[in-house]
Structure formats: structure tokens, C-alpha cells
Design a protein around this motif. Sequence first.
Motif, short mmCIF file in Angstrom:
data_model
loop_
_atom_site.label_atom_id
_atom_site.label_comp_id
_atom_site.label_asym_id
_atom_site.label_seq_id
_atom_site.Cartn_x
_atom_site.Cartn_y
_atom_site.Cartn_z
N MET A 163 88.84 89.60 -78.61
CA MET A 163 88.37 90.70 -79.47
C MET A 163 89.47 91.20 -80.40
N LEU A 164 90.70 91.16 -79.89
CA LEU A 164 91.82 91.57 -80.73
C LEU A 164 92.02 90.58 -81.88
N VAL A 165 91.85 89.32 -81.59
CA VAL A 165 91.90 88.31 -82.65
C VAL A 165 90.82 88.62 -83.68
N ASN A 166 89.64 88.89 -83.18
CA ASN A 166 88.51 89.17 -84.06
C ASN A 166 88.76 90.39 -84.93
N LYS A 167 89.46 91.35 -84.35
CA LYS A 167 89.69 92.60 -85.07
C LYS A 167 90.82 92.47 -86.08
N LYS A 168 91.91 91.80 -85.68
CA LYS A 168 93.09 91.86 -86.54
C LYS A 168 93.57 90.52 -87.10
N GLU A 169 93.23 89.45 -86.44
CA GLU A 169 93.74 88.16 -86.93
C GLU A 169 92.60 87.13 -86.95
N LYS A 170 91.54 87.52 -87.62
CA LYS A 170 90.34 86.70 -87.64
C LYS A 170 90.61 85.28 -88.14
N PHE A 171 91.61 85.17 -89.01
CA PHE A 171 91.91 83.85 -89.59
C PHE A 171 92.18 82.82 -88.50
N ILE A 172 92.63 83.29 -87.32
CA ILE A 172 92.96 82.34 -86.25
C ILE A 172 91.75 81.47 -85.91
N ASP B 290 89.57 80.36 -87.86
CA ASP B 290 89.42 79.30 -88.85
C ASP B 290 90.38 78.15 -88.60
N TYR B 291 91.52 78.46 -88.03
CA TYR B 291 92.52 77.41 -87.84
C TYR B 291 92.36 76.69 -86.51
N MET B 292 91.60 77.31 -85.59
CA MET B 292 91.45 76.69 -84.28
C MET B 292 90.67 75.38 -84.42
N SER B 293 91.22 74.35 -83.83
CA SER B 293 90.55 73.05 -83.86
C SER B 293 90.41 72.57 -82.44
N PHE B 294 89.19 72.22 -82.08
CA PHE B 294 88.93 71.78 -80.72
C PHE B 294 89.75 70.53 -80.41
N LYS B 295 89.74 69.61 -81.35
CA LYS B 295 90.43 68.34 -81.17
C LYS B 295 91.93 68.55 -80.94
N TYR B 296 92.54 69.34 -81.82
CA TYR B 296 93.99 69.50 -81.71
C TYR B 296 94.39 70.43 -80.56
N SER B 297 93.51 71.36 -80.21
CA SER B 297 93.77 72.20 -79.04
C SER B 297 93.85 71.32 -77.81
N LEU B 298 92.85 70.47 -77.69
CA LEU B 298 92.77 69.60 -76.52
C LEU B 298 93.93 68.61 -76.50
#
Lengths: 448, 219, 133
Positions: B33-42, B44-52
Amino acid sequence: MSEPAKKEQEKVVDQGIDVGIARLTEDKIKHTINSVIKVETGARLKAYVETCIHCGLCSEACHYYLSQGNDPKFSPVGKVKQTMWEMLKKKGKVSPEFMRRAVEIAHTECNLCKRCAQYCPFGIDIAYIMTVVRRIIHKLGITPLYIQDTAHSHSVTMNQMWVKDDEWPDTLQWQEEEAQAEIPTLRIPLEKEGADIMYSVIAPEPKFQAQLIYQAAVIMDVAGVNWTMPATPGWDNSDMAMFTGDNELMGRLKRSHFETAARLKVKKIVMGECGHAFRSVYDMGNRWLGWKMPPIPIVHAIEFYYELLKAGKIKIAKKYATPVTLHDPCNVVRGGGLEEKARYVAHAICEEVIEMHPNREHNYCCCAGGGVINCGPPYKMKRIKGNKVKADQLFRAKTDGAETLITPCHNCHSGLHDIVTHYEIGMDIKFFGDIIYEAMEKPGAIDG
Amino acid sequence: MHDVYNFVSGPLVWVAFIVFIAGSLYRVISLIMLVNKKEKFIFDYMSFKYSLRSIIRWSIPFATVNWRKHPVLTVVTFAFHICLIVAPLFILAHSVLIDESWNISWWSFSDTIGDIMTVIVIAGSIFFLIRRVVLPEVKFVTSASDYVILAIVAAPFITGFIAYHQWFAYPNMMIFHIISGEIMLMAIPFTRLRHMLLSPFTRAYMGSEFGGVRHSKDW
Amino acid sequence: MKKRTIFIAILLFFSVFVFMAAYSQEDIKFVDNSAFAKPERAPSLFAHDEHNENAELEECSECHHVYDEDGKKIEDESSEDQMCSDCHAEKASGSKLALMKAFHTNCKGCHVKEKKGPVMCGECHVNNPAAGK
């Protein structure tokens, strides 16, 4: 005898810090720290600080730590402990003296190279934490003098080196004339709307490395590229504001750069061999302006040369004979993945490429980037001493036979020049452009 | 003793699990929720493939440069963390209790394997303790809380080990074992033991940045 | 030759003694765990007569129960002439509990209910090398 000398060396006079610190009150510090943390940071800082298990595994990633005899004060997490952890723990109630040390750490003991992010098992971005510390420093007005001066220059002239509006086209015309002595038909096209490429450079090039513009023009001309350079501010892609934490100014700079490219209706921006500028246009500045990725494609010189060589648009007449080694700059390799393209270019233009170790995304930093060299002469020796590990790495490459060091980044170039000189390594340092210019076929040239 | 046993093995277990699960959910949800509130751009950069890609790479011993640089630590930390999570789940005695309480026939391994895993966790704790005290770069960033969380983690295993071997003060040791296990569970969301909850997220974000934007490897 | 005969005689005497001591019905000290293929824990400490005296147990069927096919306990019948393992196999089948669970339910279940007697693992499964775990 050596003790007092050492102390004297550590005591640095920096008017930016000294005067700024004298104006601080504990109240102002507290208010500033808390407002930056509360208003400008969020889940990242929180998660990074709360997840860190204090294992120290990031230490060996840092060239400062390795060069200072594994002194824990220089480990990445050690630097966070001495800055952000204290600020958070004391809820901003730290002294001006604490802030002086924080400036030293954040501005002159960390190059924001992000090598530690590759060594932390949790992927904690310590460079980001240092950036937040620099932001606080900026808001407190205690940024080191020299780098603050470049930021002032950015603010006034939209370039880093106080290059005046008329000096810029003047310099380009001067280099055009110089180059015409070699290739009479060569032009440096200014303000050519609809060109394929806008070529942008950092301000030190027109200021005191104008031959680099000359070389770039020759490469463009021979390759038959439809290119242009702007005659207006917006030509400089460099960005010291990014490193001082002056994000608003960073935004102005990048907007001006992108808008200039948009005004010229170019398809892409090709930039010279600079690392931090790449970080600014590709990673930081565009995000500040709200662009996920750069609004106009950014092509770094390495990639540009790679494309030209691969497509046969420039041909190599005689490969560079001296064995070379290649330094991978953090911002374009760890930050842009250009390591293999850089190797393609190196092998295409040089007889022999000898790898230094570690290399590619694990290469040691030059210790100049991240705005550290821009903090100026007061910190020169600290920067050189803080990178003995680089000297050792270069010595090994030299033992393996390398005599020329290729560094496709301005900061690396200057920083490594200091390292090579101080440690008497005895290597020539060159940009890719230097070697390409030297080795390429120039069909239209008078004596070629 | 019956009353104490019934309390620590009954209501207190429920309390521990509720605090652990609710606390963990709170931590993770509030972070998102904090990401959603203050760093929403995160997002957009999250990638399932690269996270994994990043999480898997760091979950394999010796698959990263830093794991290879510290072979002893790598072996210890993997053994420690695997045993720390697996042993409590499948220790025979725990399996018996689960069966008795909920009629679930839970898988378990032999007491010998459980014993070995417990020893690994205790030995790992000692290794980490020594590391904290001896290595300057670790000592420099160590605070009291680091010793406390190490003790919180080691306690259920030490008491469990002593109780299993019935070396001394059996019934009391058993009670300590149960209580210390409950403390450990409840401590996870509220101490830096929460790296268990948050590190997948930090790893995933760094993996996404390195893969998607920087076109580089984060290992 | 003579020496050897005496030695064998003594050996035989002692083995019979040991055998008798271990299998004497009169003096049960442990729950018989021979039905377990590979017992993990020491056999449960259990002095039959002493336990019943302390617990004031009159009815054998309190422990030596008989259940019908619907899983209902038959009040008047008892099963002290059988081994627990005659009904309860190592693995559960139908409504019949697995042997270990049957033991635990029978013993610990009652202890918990009555708030008397051992309930923690090591209180019954006392490690004792002599018990031949």
C-alpha cells in the motif's frame, strides 16, 4: 611521523560544506531530514532499512572498502550505518558535525556505482539510500563547493561548464573548420530539423576537449549519418544535479534536452562516451519527468559505434596495434548492459584486447563517478587512495600485456588518469572515439 | 504442570500463529500500500520474469559471485535456513501433535534426521554469532538487536534439542521449548526477522530493475 | 573341557534370567512396542499395576476397549486378552486408529482429560539405553 601527516590530509577545507554547516541549527537539520524521509521516500527506503540483516556481505563489493584495508567504515552498509540508520534512529536529531561526516560519506566515499546491489543477497539498493542522504544534504545547503558550482552552472546556462550561449555554436563551427582541413566536405549540421540523429555531448567537451567533437564529426561524416546538433541550450546531456540531489534542477535539464531533440524532430539521441549522462537521460532524469523509459530513444556511443561497425558504415583501415584492455563503466554496463557491444567494438578496432579482472558488470569502479570527481581537488587524494584496488587490477592487466586502457566514459577517463599517474601504472587512456578516428578509413580525406 | 502445558500448547499456540500470520499480512500489505501511495512507478517496473530470475538465482548455492566468494558462509547459510524452516514443519513430535489436534496425518522424518537438522540450526547460529563478533565489517554494523534476534531464533532449537535428549529438567525444558517457538513466530513480523517476508520483494524489485532497465545481471 | 562346560552353563543360566526378567507378565515396566517395525522412540514407561492402583482403575475395559463396526465403544466388553496391535495396525484402516495414535489417544487422551499423568513426549518415552531403544 606519519600520523600527523595523515590527519592533516584528512582535514579538508571545503567552503561549500564549512559555510553551510556554520549556518545549520539542530532544528533545521531535524526538520529537513524528517521532511525528506516522510515526504519523498516510501516503501523502498523502508523495506531496505528493515530488511537489512546486517550481514556485511556487501563489503567486498566496494572499492573503497577493499582499498582502505577492509576498513568497515567504508563498507556499503557501514556507510548506511553512519548516515541513514542514525538519522532514522534519532528521528533526525543529529548534530551539524554528524552532517559534515554524512556529506563526506555520501559525496566523497560512495560513487553510487551500485556494485554492492549485486552483492547483497536481498538486492538492497544502497546507492539509492546514499542518494536520499545527498538529497537531505542538498536541502540543508551543505553540498561540497565544486560540485555545487557545476549545479549552479547547470541552473544558469543549462550546461555544466558555464559555456555561454554563443560560445557553443562558435566551438562547433571552429571544430567544423578544423575538420574541413582534413575532410573538405565535412559539416557539423546545426539545427537541422528532421535529421535522424541529434548528437549530444557533455559540457567539458566544448570547454576543453573540443577534439572529441571533431572526431565525432569525422565518424558521422564518413558513416554518412543524417545528424545534427542543436545551436541552443539543451545540447548538454550532463547532469550534476542528479548527483547533488537537486532533483528539480535535474528535471529542468532533462526536459530541456528532450525538448530540444523533440523540436529538431530527430528519431533518436546519440550521446558521446559519457556514463553519468547516460544514467541521467536513461534512468534518473526521464523518471523524474514521468517517463518510464526515455521519450526519445537514447543511443550511447558504444552502441552507436557497434551499429556503424557491424553495418560496415565505417571500416577499419588498420587496427590499433597496441594491446588494449577495456574498463567497463558502471553506468553503461551495470546500468545499460553494453558490455558485449563494447567488446565487439574493441575487437573490431584493436589487434588485441586483454581482459582485466574482474570485468563486465563486476568491474571495479573508477572512483570518479557519482559526482565524486566533481567534488574537486580537496578530495583528489582520497579518491585515488580510495581506489588502490583499481590500480592493482590495472597492474595485473598490464602484466598480461595491455598497454592502452579504453574507457568509454568521461568520469572514468579522468579518474583513471589520476590512478594511472599516481600509481605509475604507465598506460595510455583512450576513448573508443580516439581509436576509431585513428584506425578508420576516411575516403574523403585529403591525404587519405 | 498440566495447566501450564495446556496453556502453552493450546491457547498460546493460537495466539502465536494469529500474531505471526496477521502480523506478516500486515507487513506485506502495508508495504504494498505504501508503494501504491508513494512510489507507484515501482509497479510499472516490476517484471515477473526478471523477479523470478533474480530470486531463483540467489536461491541456488554458489550461483552468484558473492556466494562463490564466501563458500563456507554459503554452505552454512543455506543449510541453516533450510533446516530452520523445514525441521519445525516435519519433526516427528510436531507431526504427532498435529495429527492429535486436527486429525491430519502430517508427513514427518525420523528423529535422527530431525536431530541432525536441529544441530545444523544450532551450529549455524553459533557460526553467525562468531561472525558477528569476529569479522570487523560485520561487528561494525551489529547492534544489540542483532544478538537478540539470533537468540530468538536459536532458542527453540537449543531447548528442543535438550528436551529431545532429556538431558536435564525435562518438563521445564519442554515448556521453554514451546514458549520460545511461539516467541520466534511472533517476532518474525516485528523484528528484522521480517527479512523472511520482505526479502523476496526487495530481491524482485532489484531483479526487475537490473533485468528490465539496466539489461544487466544482479548476481 | 570342564572349564568350558561350566562357562556355557553359567552363560545359559544368565540368559534365561535376563529373558525371564524382560518378558515377565507379572512385572510390566514398558509398553510392548514390538509391533512397530522401526520404533523411533524408547518404549513408553508404563508400570501396569502401579498405574491402575494410582489411577484407581477398576474396569479393564477402561483401556482394553472394544469398539463395534460403527466405531461405538461396547461398554461391557473388554480386550485384555489381546495385544493392542491385534486390532491396531501400524497404519490406520477404516475407523481403526493407527497403532501409535491409538496408544497416544488411549494414554495421553485420558491424562489430558483427567489432568493427571504424563502428557509430554519425554515423560513417557524416557530415554534409557537399558530399555534397548
